[in-house]
Write a protein that holds these residues in place. Sequence first.
Motif, PDB file in Angstrom:
ATOM      1  N   LEU A 109      24.934  73.955  70.108  1.00  0.00           N
ATOM      2  CA  LEU A 109      23.610  73.638  70.650  1.00  0.00           C
ATOM      3  C   LEU A 109      22.541  74.453  69.939  1.00  0.00           C
ATOM      4  O   LEU A 109      21.487  73.927  69.550  1.00  0.00           O
ATOM      5  N   ALA A 110      22.844  75.740  69.734  1.00  0.00           N
ATOM      6  CA  ALA A 110      21.870  76.607  69.087  1.00  0.00           C
ATOM      7  C   ALA A 110      21.542  76.094  67.685  1.00  0.00           C
ATOM      8  O   ALA A 110      20.364  76.026  67.297  1.00  0.00           O
ATOM      9  N   VAL A 111      22.582  75.710  66.945  1.00  0.00           N
ATOM     10  CA  VAL A 111      22.344  75.214  65.590  1.00  0.00           C
ATOM     11  C   VAL A 111      21.531  73.929  65.640  1.00  0.00           C
ATOM     12  O   VAL A 111      20.599  73.741  64.857  1.00  0.00           O
ATOM     13  N   THR A 112      21.873  73.050  66.586  1.00  0.00           N
ATOM     14  CA  THR A 112      21.131  71.791  66.702  1.00  0.00           C
ATOM     15  C   THR A 112      19.666  72.051  66.988  1.00  0.00           C
ATOM     16  O   THR A 112      18.775  71.432  66.393  1.00  0.00           O
ATOM     17  N   VAL A 113      19.411  72.974  67.908  1.00  0.00           N
ATOM     18  CA  VAL A 113      18.019  73.274  68.260  1.00  0.00           C
ATOM     19  C   VAL A 113      17.281  73.824  67.050  1.00  0.00           C
ATOM     20  O   VAL A 113      16.154  73.412  66.730  1.00  0.00           O
ATOM     21  N   LEU A 114      17.927  74.760  66.326  1.00  0.00           N
ATOM     22  CA  LEU A 114      17.312  75.326  65.129  1.00  0.00           C
ATOM     23  C   LEU A 114      16.966  74.223  64.131  1.00  0.00           C
ATOM     24  O   LEU A 114      15.871  74.193  63.556  1.00  0.00           O
ATOM     25  N   TYR A 115      17.930  73.332  63.970  1.00  0.00           N
ATOM     26  CA  TYR A 115      17.756  72.230  63.028  1.00  0.00           C
ATOM     27  C   TYR A 115      16.566  71.355  63.441  1.00  0.00           C
ATOM     28  O   TYR A 115      15.705  71.027  62.619  1.00  0.00           O
ATOM     29  N   ALA A 116      16.513  71.025  64.728  1.00  0.00           N
ATOM     30  CA  ALA A 116      15.420  70.174  65.218  1.00  0.00           C
ATOM     31  C   ALA A 116      14.085  70.888  65.030  1.00  0.00           C
ATOM     32  O   ALA A 116      13.089  70.284  64.619  1.00  0.00           O
ATOM     33  N   LEU A 117      14.064  72.176  65.308  1.00  0.00           N
ATOM     34  CA  LEU A 117      12.839  72.955  65.136  1.00  0.00           C
ATOM     35  C   LEU A 117      12.354  72.868  63.687  1.00  0.00           C
ATOM     36  O   LEU A 117      11.160  72.708  63.419  1.00  0.00           O
ATOM     37  N   LEU A 118      13.302  72.980  62.782  1.00  0.00           N
ATOM     38  CA  LEU A 118      12.986  72.921  61.357  1.00  0.00           C
ATOM     39  C   LEU A 118      12.324  71.595  61.031  1.00  0.00           C
ATOM     40  O   LEU A 118      11.294  71.531  60.352  1.00  0.00           O
ATOM     41  N   LEU A 119      12.921  70.521  61.560  1.00  0.00           N
ATOM     42  CA  LEU A 119      12.395  69.183  61.278  1.00  0.00           C
ATOM     43  C   LEU A 119      11.009  68.994  61.874  1.00  0.00           C
ATOM     44  O   LEU A 119      10.146  68.347  61.281  1.00  0.00           O
ATOM     45  N   VAL A 120      10.797  69.577  63.040  1.00  0.00           N
ATOM     46  CA  VAL A 120       9.509  69.380  63.709  1.00  0.00           C
ATOM     47  C   VAL A 120       8.448  70.284  63.085  1.00  0.00           C
ATOM     48  O   VAL A 120       7.329  69.857  62.800  1.00  0.00           O
ATOM     49  N   ALA A 121       8.835  71.537  62.843  1.00  0.00           N
ATOM     50  CA  ALA A 121       7.853  72.511  62.389  1.00  0.00           C
ATOM     51  C   ALA A 121       7.423  72.250  60.955  1.00  0.00           C
ATOM     52  O   ALA A 121       6.251  72.405  60.611  1.00  0.00           O
ATOM     53  N   VAL A 122       8.381  71.899  60.106  1.00  0.00           N
ATOM     54  CA  VAL A 122       8.039  71.641  58.711  1.00  0.00           C
ATOM     55  C   VAL A 122       8.442  70.213  58.383  1.00  0.00           C
ATOM     56  O   VAL A 122       9.444  69.973  57.740  1.00  0.00           O
ATOM     57  N   PRO A 123       7.665  69.246  58.895  1.00  0.00           N
ATOM     58  CA  PRO A 123       8.081  67.867  58.649  1.00  0.00           C
ATOM     59  C   PRO A 123       7.966  67.547  57.168  1.00  0.00           C
ATOM     60  O   PRO A 123       7.145  68.101  56.468  1.00  0.00           O
ATOM     61  N   HIS A 124       8.790  66.675  56.759  1.00  0.00           N
ATOM     62  CA  HIS A 124       8.929  66.475  55.344  1.00  0.00           C
ATOM     63  C   HIS A 124       9.207  65.030  55.097  1.00  0.00           C
ATOM     64  O   HIS A 124      10.218  64.510  55.513  1.00  0.00           O
ATOM     65  N   SER A 125       8.311  64.369  54.445  1.00  0.00           N
ATOM     66  CA  SER A 125       8.583  62.962  54.207  1.00  0.00           C
ATOM     67  C   SER A 125       8.864  62.754  52.735  1.00  0.00           C
ATOM     68  O   SER A 125       8.700  63.656  51.924  1.00  0.00           O
ATOM     69  N   GLY A 126       9.294  61.577  52.423  1.00  0.00           N
ATOM     70  CA  GLY A 126       9.642  61.285  51.046  1.00  0.00           C
ATOM     71  C   GLY A 126      11.108  60.946  50.948  1.00  0.00           C
ATOM     72  O   GLY A 126      11.825  60.931  51.949  1.00  0.00           O
ATOM     73  N   ASP A 127      11.514  60.691  49.731  1.00  0.00           N
ATOM     74  CA  ASP A 127      12.901  60.305  49.537  1.00  0.00           C
ATOM     75  C   ASP A 127      13.674  61.449  48.902  1.00  0.00           C
ATOM     76  O   ASP A 127      13.121  62.273  48.194  1.00  0.00           O
ATOM     77  N   THR A 128      14.947  61.474  49.216  1.00  0.00           N
ATOM     78  CA  THR A 128      15.824  62.434  48.566  1.00  0.00           C
ATOM     79  C   THR A 128      16.769  61.677  47.658  1.00  0.00           C
ATOM     80  O   THR A 128      17.330  60.649  48.055  1.00  0.00           O
ATOM     81  N   ARG A 129      16.895  62.170  46.449  1.00  0.00           N
ATOM     82  CA  ARG A 129      17.740  61.468  45.488  1.00  0.00           C
ATOM     83  C   ARG A 129      19.068  62.208  45.355  1.00  0.00           C
ATOM     84  O   ARG A 129      19.132  63.278  44.787  1.00  0.00           O
ATOM     85  N   PHE A 130      20.093  61.627  45.936  1.00  0.00           N
ATOM     86  CA  PHE A 130      21.433  62.229  45.824  1.00  0.00           C
ATOM     87  C   PHE A 130      22.116  61.678  44.583  1.00  0.00           C
ATOM     88  O   PHE A 130      22.295  60.467  44.448  1.00  0.00           O
ATOM     89  N   LEU A 131      22.475  62.572  43.700  1.00  0.00           N
ATOM     90  CA  LEU A 131      23.130  62.162  42.466  1.00  0.00           C
ATOM     91  C   LEU A 131      24.629  62.372  42.627  1.00  0.00           C
ATOM     92  O   LEU A 131      25.093  63.484  42.853  1.00  0.00           O
ATOM     93  N   LEU A 132      25.388  61.290  42.526  1.00  0.00           N
ATOM     94  CA  LEU A 132      26.823  61.407  42.785  1.00  0.00           C
ATOM     95  C   LEU A 132      27.669  61.360  41.526  1.00  0.00           C
ATOM     96  O   LEU A 132      28.849  61.661  41.552  1.00  0.00           O
TER      97      LEU A 132
END
Lengths: 432, 448
Positions: A33-56
């Motif tokens: 739960l703690a990790v999930t909350v931290l993760y959500a906080l990250l997404l909310v506090a520093v929102p980040h749009s755009g695409d991510t290019r995963f090179l496989l």
Amino acid sequence: MSADHKTTQLDVPLSETTRTVTVVTWKAASVLLAVTVLYALLLVAVPHSGDTRFLLSHRGDFFQIPVIVLPAGPVGWVCGAVMLAATAFAAVRTARRTRTPLWLVVLFALAALTGFLAWAGAGSPRDLSVVGLLGGAVLWSVPFVYGALGGVIGERAGVVNIAIEAQLLGAAFTAAIVSSITNSAVAGLVAAVFAGALVSLVLGLFAITYHVNQVIVGVVLNVLVVGLTSFLYSQVLVPGAETLNSTTRFSSIPIPVLSDIPVLGPVLFDQPLLIYLMFIAVPTVWYALNRTRWGLRLRAVGEHPKAADTVGIDVVRTRYNAVLVAGAVAGLGGAFYTTVYLSQFGENMTGGAGYIALAAVIFGKWDPVRAAFAGLLFGFASNLQNVLSVVGSPVPSQFMLMVPYVVTLLAVAGLVGRSRPPAASGEPYIKG
Amino acid sequence: MSAPESSSGPGPEQEPGLDPGTAEELEQERARETGPVVAPVDTESRLAKALQQTMTSSWTVSVGAVLLAVVAGSIMIAFTNDGVKAASSYFFARPGDTFVALGQAIGGAYSALFRGSVVNLQATDFVTAIRPLTETLTYATPLIAAGLGVALAFRAGLFNIGGQGQMLVAAASSGWVAFGVSGVPFPLHLLMALVAGIAAGALWAGLAGLLKARTGAHEVIVTIMLNYVAFYLIAYLLATPGLLQAPGSSNPKTPPTPESAQLPSLLGDRFNLTWGFVLALLAVVGVWWLLNRSSAGFSFRAVGENPRAARVAGIDTGRATVNSMLVAGGLVGLAGASQVLGGVTTGFSSDIDAGIGFDAITVALLGGSNPWGVLAAGILFGAFKAGGTTMQAAEGVPSDIVLVVQSLIVLFIAAPPLIRAIFRLPDPNRRRSPKKTKATRNRKEAAA
């Protein structure tokens, strides 16, 4: 990591009836739960749009996979939802008094990692190379894994091996000189094995023969080897750099067919010899410790030396044996620095890797396979820096680099819990 | 701990000052033999226990250990010295030259070490002559404070390997108060900065203690991980304008420490020694009092010796773990604060800990985890640091050799039998014991 052990750590009150008691704690669920909350906080506090290019795949690979472009925002939230679901599932399981299964933790970790990477790489014009991320992790884990294996072997025999750092550094130094003189990486590797065993011999001499506290010997050996190698480096290696400190390195050997598997191929099967040796070493050490007479005796000596002595096992000899093998294995890890990573030795170039390996030993609860996975995790952490510096990260990079260590802290606190060393670990055995 | 292990141990720890009568001793021996076997000791107490080994060795052994370490250092110097190499190439023609070169190389190095750490005999005035000694104490200050922190944790059965992290957060927080707060007059500003540093170190280590007490997380992993977290945290603070970074600069370095937050110098401006050393001395006394005269210290030691017994005796082991880590971290924090407020006042970067967190482990081990021992060990290591710098500058011998000599001394001191074997010293256990052998014989007969 401890999910598959039902009753190892906590004392289970046994009554006369056949009532089964399963001990569950809320630790795992709360950490998730703690990790999930931290993760959500990250997404909310520093929102980040755009695409991510995963090179496989990389150019020249047998199978070409197009770059996967994912929209960072939705992917981040989907991963978050998966994490939340996993947390809820863990909570439900705990409420029903069953343990959190390992696969759930793995799923959670994968979701967290994907979401995090998607978020980190969002909007970057560069590709985020998944192969580089994972392959680098495997490469960087080499000293940690070998060091951890060495630590496990030593401690299971009852000798605390804090001198892993010394073994790595001494081996790196020796490998550099021998490989430079002979122009052969294999010769350097062999020399590294002997150097690691030599450090072990000193450890054994003081810890086993003279009963000096093993922690003292370990810590002091680390300092001693830093001093020795740095001194010789500036007095001998720097003046004679061309002949003594320009090593021949192992080159990558792609394994036919296997190295053509998408993603996993280049990550696992297009690596230098030392890494293949590592793949063999981990199960070998596990087998040797748990399925051979040698291993049984070794563990007996580490758990209850007096009992072992009573049934005729030579405690001192077994311990020397174990410590020497441990040093040799750790020496293989030291060879990484000068025969794989760089082609020259540098002052104190292991930089505390031995202590990380020690953490991996404890994190892996003195089990070779788990310790190796813990080493892999730390390897991933070390490599993250390189990958993120290519992509460029939205929050200060220092925080990104901190993440693996914070995760380890949480994992140790929440998922691993109390770890029990071999009973006689650290105890000198005095006959009589 | 007169447990069976130590009674048959190699060290001369069983040297009763007043020998009781044979019968009585026999009785004691029997009691030890048949007495309750100490439960398999886990990680906790093995540290505290065998640390005694370093302390109980006699003077002759210590001198022998130092001698051996110095000889080993000399060999290293001799083999790498250019003058010696040149002279030894024609050794058989003129062997004398080789020995002269040897003498110059080794003698030069060790006299430089002495000149840099104790007294400069070449000096013309008193201040220059005595300066090396004050340098030694300056180097010793953080070593003593951090060594105390590690030692105290050892006594509570905890291996505090996180000195680096604790020093870093302490330095950062001291520094932040020093640079960030202005307009506060001298003693108050200094006090605030000191308290901030000590508190930060205490909290950082206390976190490890709390995790250990609450979840059982092993303190070795936790403190190592916290080292990394602290390192990156400081790296961030140093690289961000408006936090710790010096204004108008893009280097990851802080502004210099303002005068009002600096530790004043102890012996006047011609010496680097500051009041930080006095603080370290106070800390030594404080830790001694805490460990030996206070109930909190008693609970630390009890938990360190045998956590299970401590719990049975009604000691809250979790609380003792947290509290001991808090105090330990505060002491390491003092080391960090004294670096920023006294040692490096021109502004610091993320290497402000200078490896002291790890050196402190060696200091604590050499000092036998005893506050006075830590003081002595800290001064010895301070002398090596100060002397090593001079040696490198004057003779071109890398100061790394100091690490070698230093660690060999600790190793040899910890293994008295080895020293006795090398120097053919009599074994105190064997010499004084017609009685003991008799006791042993009796016991054997009884057993048979």
